[in-house]
Structure formats: structure tokens, C-alpha cells
Motif scaffolding. Sequence first.
Motif, short mmCIF file in Angstrom:
data_model
loop_
_atom_site.label_atom_id
_atom_site.label_comp_id
_atom_site.label_asym_id
_atom_site.label_seq_id
_atom_site.Cartn_x
_atom_site.Cartn_y
_atom_site.Cartn_z
N TYR A 45 0.81 -1.17 0.02
CA TYR A 45 -0.01 0.13 0.03
C TYR A 45 0.53 1.24 -0.17
O TYR A 45 2.10 1.22 0.66
CB TYR A 45 -0.97 -0.05 1.09
N PRO A 46 0.53 2.32 -0.78
CA PRO A 46 1.36 3.46 -0.86
C PRO A 46 1.31 4.28 0.41
O PRO A 46 0.51 4.22 1.29
CB PRO A 46 0.75 4.29 -2.03
N SER A 47 2.47 5.10 0.69
CA SER A 47 2.81 5.86 1.59
C SER A 47 1.51 6.84 1.90
O SER A 47 1.08 7.29 2.79
CB SER A 47 3.82 6.63 1.53
N SER A 48 1.23 7.42 0.69
CA SER A 48 -0.18 8.27 0.78
C SER A 48 -1.00 8.09 -0.55
O SER A 48 -0.35 7.91 -1.70
CB SER A 48 0.36 9.73 0.57
N THR A 139 3.38 -0.07 -9.49
CA THR A 139 2.09 0.50 -8.98
C THR A 139 0.96 0.46 -10.17
O THR A 139 -0.02 0.03 -10.24
CB THR A 139 2.09 1.99 -8.40
N ILE A 164 -1.17 9.61 -5.59
CA ILE A 164 -0.02 8.85 -5.06
C ILE A 164 1.39 9.55 -4.72
O ILE A 164 1.98 9.92 -5.73
CB ILE A 164 0.27 7.41 -5.34
N ASP A 166 4.94 8.45 -2.82
CA ASP A 166 5.11 6.90 -2.26
C ASP A 166 6.80 6.78 -2.28
O ASP A 166 7.45 7.32 -3.17
CB ASP A 166 4.54 5.78 -3.27
N GLN A 167 7.11 6.25 -0.99
CA GLN A 167 8.50 5.72 -1.00
C GLN A 167 8.48 4.66 0.07
O GLN A 167 7.63 4.66 0.92
CB GLN A 167 9.28 7.06 -0.61
N TRP A 514 7.73 -1.97 2.83
CA TRP A 514 7.83 -0.73 2.01
C TRP A 514 6.78 0.25 2.69
O TRP A 514 7.09 1.53 2.79
CB TRP A 514 7.23 -1.23 0.56
N SER A 515 5.41 -0.25 2.96
CA SER A 515 4.46 0.83 3.68
C SER A 515 5.09 1.23 4.95
O SER A 515 5.45 0.57 5.80
CB SER A 515 3.16 0.18 3.70
#
Length: 772
Positions: A45-48, A139, A164, A166-167, A514-515
Motif C-alpha cells: 500500500y502506498p505511503s499516501s 503501481t 500517490i 510513495d517511498q 515498503w509501507s
Amino acid sequence: MEINSTFDIQLESFALKYLAFFAAAFLGLASCNTPEPIEISLVPYPSSLETGTDRFNLSSSTQLIIDDQGDFSEEIAFFQSMMQQAIGQKLSDKSGENIIEIRKTESSENPEAYHLKITANKMTLEAGAAEGLFYGLMTLRQLLPTGMESGEVSNDIALPELEIYDQPQYGWRAMHLDVSRHFFSMDYLRRYVDLLSLYKLNKLHLHLTDDQGWRIEIKKYPELTEQGAWRTYNEQDSICIEKSKEDPRFALEPKHIEMRDGTPYYGGYYTQEELKEFVSYAQTKHVEIVPEIDMPGHMMAAIAIYPELACNGEAAWGDLFSTPLCPVNEEVYTFVENVLTEVMDIFPSKYIHIGADEVEKKTWEESAAAQKFMKENGMQNVNELQSYFVNRVSAFLQENGKEVVVWDDAMAGGIDANLNVMYWRNWVAGVPDKAVQNGNEVILAPGDPFYFSTPNSKLFDIYNKPLLGSKFPKELTYKIKGIQACLWTETIPSEALADAMLFPNVLALAERAWSPESAQDWNSFKTRLINQLPRLDLLGVKYAYNPTTKLIPFMNVDTDLQQIGITLESEISEPTIYFTTDGTQPTTDSNLYEGEFFVKGSAEIVAAVFQDGQPTEPILRKQVDYHKAIGKSVEYHKPWNKSYPAGDAGSMTDGYRGGESYNDGIWQGFTNDLDVTVDMGEKTILNSISATFMQAAGPGVFMPEYLEVAVSNDGETFETILRIDNDIPVSEKEKVVKEFKGSLAGKEARYVKVVAPNVQRGFIFVDELVIN
């Protein structure tokens, strides 16, 4: 016992969670004027992630604009191959109905970061480095129809409006593969890399050598593969062959078997050219191949060919492990440096793993040369001799620009602060704490839950289990380099079985690596995981997804209201759970679980997942007690083992009951006797006491000889009023949890002394002293 009614609060909480989940999972509101919602099932799942209600229609008339300063050529080629699969052709730069723009931005601090924005007319994907752009493409790939993986072309694809940022949480996000115990083809390695990259894992730790096989060509020592890469069937092969009678996935793969004079030889190896091509291929997917040449132990494949490398000139098994290299023999360092020089030429990785685990040191103790060397160099024990070897080999690699990774066993005799420590021995608690305090960076790879080759590896634990103890110094968290899971292949001989052990566990690992923690949601992940399975099917992954209906209980002790909250978790998505609190079997007329519920006093929780109106096995039984001793002070006459402190002095009167694992942070471990006194604060009528212990004979955890209870009013003169003898034999190999429970006959006293002798001199573990 009393249940507090929290239905209204739970209903409100449930409604909010329900709305929040579907706001994140679906875009837009379905109506007669809008298309069906598009599901967002990204893993990790992405950071934001923010979503809208519009659509971007991807088709052959979509224009592609590239502004990458020429730095993303490989990634653009990969994007176009995705378009070929999805819509049947590559995109052009001719003006079209809408636009996809790929551009390079000023580099962020994290080269793996990316920004993806999709509106009705434009999609923008930007990153500061090729890695970030690639992960943005991964993604996008998950947003495209699953059918593209099998060549199913769509003329018009509706993509959701979203944005998104993301990192990754960790820079080291790795899977491991042991190709020594059983050999795997280069085609399988490439597919492995493809799958790791799809879920944004960026390292493959390749275990290339061990006692059972040498898999990498070393041109200076051709015998290592001519002889060391092949074997007649060993014990592990025989186990697999026997198991294959019931499960064909355990059969040795014929492509790795050669007949020589009527005798089957099993094995294989990779040439240097094959490995170089593989490394180059992995680089296009931004997966770094980290090679491991395990030493000084696990070297029997080499010592069998060159026996002079061992102190005793033999390739054999010691008390626990195989004969190691001889650390006082200069020829050993010539051999090691020659091997590692060729390894470095093949693998451009920043890291070289040299193992240093499970070293059988008996031959060193018996070697006159080794003892002489130790005396001359002021070494007190053979652990220091191992450290000498590790530090010397590490220095050679560091002089050649490499960073060194070792298993945490290497710390026994002390190591330099610049080595990376891979923590795997989860039963040796406190290792990460000691490593970071020594200055080392740590990669978390605890066998429980991250050894996917064991049946103990559970999806819930992979996603949720705490990896650091309560005493880990928070100010040194930055020294946690990342996380990794391992697949050891002693009894995993086939690609199909490897797939089954790896997937879908890899997806849980990927999200955890990751998340950010704020984006990790177990309930959401279970739903998104199910939506990933069709993609894995089309990619040919022989995964094994058999979520258990077993319930996992969690407790929340509320000392203000003198109650204990119970939360129930499950591996299956959206389970229906009924429970009772009086020890009776639940039915559909029992309490429906709708979230945390509370009990006062003592309760025996019985709960189950119901399917088709019937309870499923296993049934959960959990004793919960808000007892008289909760929060009372405990004096320890003998200390607990510092590796298993649980909640320190208050752990045995905090209300929390341990789970299935003694390293869950609730069980308190002792290598002494358990000898404590509980101060009830005032004279108290004492009716009963119970203490629960665990036995797991394999790792040396045993029951106490007995439990003895004495009481006092002055804290000095005690009267023994209860003794409960243990009836679990030391020979019992299965894990056993036993409650020592007895009556205190209504005695009135302030102090309660509890003694449980540790006669086996291993560990004893206790979770709570329940006094009523």
C-alpha cells in the motif's frame, strides 16, 4: 464475571471503519450516470493515496510525453512493453485524446520515491531516479487489468482518478533463496526476480554455497563445481523422495539429475557468464543480487575437495555442525580471497554475505596450531578466534569496496561496528539491541516469522508480529537497515513447492518492508491480497493460500476500570465470530463479535469463526483474569534472564497472558529458579493461585519441578500452604502449556511467595501469577 455493553460505540466505530475502507477501496459513487467503481488493491500500500471519482481512459490514442533527460530509457522500454500487453500496442508521441507524461524531477532524498497522479485527461508519473520511476510503473501495472499478464488486450482501459506520493520505509527489502541444499534453474531465478520487483522488493540474497553443494563456478578452483556441485542422494533427498509418494511437489526435479555409471547424481551449478547475465537482468528490475559464500562453517562441499582447509584435514560432522575452515592456516585465507575475488567480479552488489553462522568449533579446540595461535594473540576462547577470521575476511572485502553482511552468530566473540548483522535467531532475544549499541546496522530476518520454509511461518505473524523487543533503544532505530525473509531448501526440491512456500507470504513481507506503519492495515491487506491472487495465477505462480480460521486473541488491561479488553483477529477476510465468556461452546445465539469487548473478574473465553452457521476448528479457549494481584509489586529474589524480560518486574502481575510463542514479549524467561514475592499491599483474603508455564524441549524450555506457595503478613516469616508437582516429562517433545493451579484456602496475608525450581537448568517461562 461481567461483560460491559459497548454496542453503540462499536457500531459507530464499525460504521466509520466501513466508510473509511470503502472510500480507500473504491472510487466514486455508483449511480446510473457513473461507471462501476474501480477497485484499488495495491500491494504494498502506498505511503499516501488520495482518490477521486473520475476516470482516465487509456487507449491507443493516448499520447506519451517523455521528459526524462535520457535517464529512464530502460524504464520507458518496460513501460511500452506493458502497453503492448495491455492495449496491444505501444504509445506514440502524436497528439491524442489524453496524455501520459513521464518525467524526471529533481532528485529527492530517496531515489526509490515516485509521484503518480491520474486525472480525467492526464496521467503524470515522475521520479528523481530510475528506481523510483520503476516502482511507479509497478503501481501502474497493478492498476491495469489482471488479464494483461496473459496477453489479454483491452482497447479502452478505465484507470481511477488518484494521486500517490510513495517511498519505502526501508532500504533493504529482501527475499532469500538457498540454491545449495536443492538446486534451482536460472529460469526460475529470473521469474523470482520478476515477482520480487512487482511487489517492490529490491534485493535477492542468493545462498550459493553450503555443505550440500557448491553452485558458483570459480575458475581458479574448477573442482568446486566439477565435484562439489554434485552429490549422490543424501538424507535430505531421501526425505523428499519419501514425501513425494504423497505429494509430487517433493520429488527431485529430473532436470537436475545425471546418471553416471548407473548411479544418479543430483545437483548443478551456475557458470560465471550465466550469473553475470542474471545480475544484468535483475538490474533492469532494480533487484540487487547479494551473494553469500558461507564461511568458516558450512564449508564441507569445499573441504571435501581440499581437506587441507580444515584444521584436522577432514570433511566431517562434529557434535552439531560440519567441520569449518581452519582460521590459523594461511592457505585458507589464500583460498578465501581467491574465491571472493571472482565473486566480486561477478556481482557488482555493494554487499557480500559471508555467513559466519553455526560454526562447529570443536576442531579448533582440539588443534594444537589453533591453541598456539590463540595463546600468542591473547585470545581467551574460540569465539574470539571466529571473530579473528570474520574481521580478517571482512577487511579484505572492505579494501575492495564492499560492505560485509554476517548472520548474528558472528557476534559471539565481538565484531567490528562496520559489519551489517542479519538477525535470524529470534530465540536469542536482545541481539538487535546489542548489535546497534555496538554500532552495527541490522537487517531483521528472524526465523519466526520470516523463515518461509517452516510451518511456523504464518501470514498474520509475517504482517503483524513485533520484530524488536520492548527494550530496543528507540534512538537507534535508524540503524535498522531493513527486513528480509528466507527460503531454506533442505526439503524444498522443486519450483512448485518453493512457490507454495513463498507466496502469498512474500506479499505480506513486501507491504511490511515498503509501507509506513501508518499505512499498514491487516484487515485491508487481507482483502487486497485476495484481489492479487488472479494476477499470480496468470503469472504461473503455484502459490498455496489456505488461510486458517484459527483466532488470535489480544488483551488490553484497563486498570482504571479494572477490566480486560479482548480483541480477536483472524487470517480470513471479514470472518463471522461468535463467543461466550463462561466456557461454553458458542452458537449463533451467543455473543456476535463486533470488535473489542471487556470482561471483569475471571472469564473463560470460547470463540470460533462460523461458516454456514457452524463453528469451525480450531475453537479458541482463552482464560482471562482481572485478579487481585494486578498492578501489585513483585520482588525478584533471583533475576529473570535479560534476553526475555517481558514487562520487567511487573510482567507477572500485569494481567497479560502469553500466546503460543515464548518470545512474544509476555512470557518471562528464567535460567534461575523462579523465586518471587508478591506484595498485595495489605492483608488480603487469598482463595486461589495459578501460574502457567511452557515446555518446548527442542530449544531447551522446560517445566519447573514444582510450584510452591508460601504466605506471610510481615514479609519475613512465611508459611508454606501449597505445593503442586509437575507431571510433564522432560521427554515430551511437543510444546506444552500447563497451568499450575491450587487453593489458598481463604488464608489472610499480605505477602505471597512463589518458588518454582528450574531443575533442568534450561529455561523456564511463566506469563502471569493469578491470585484471587
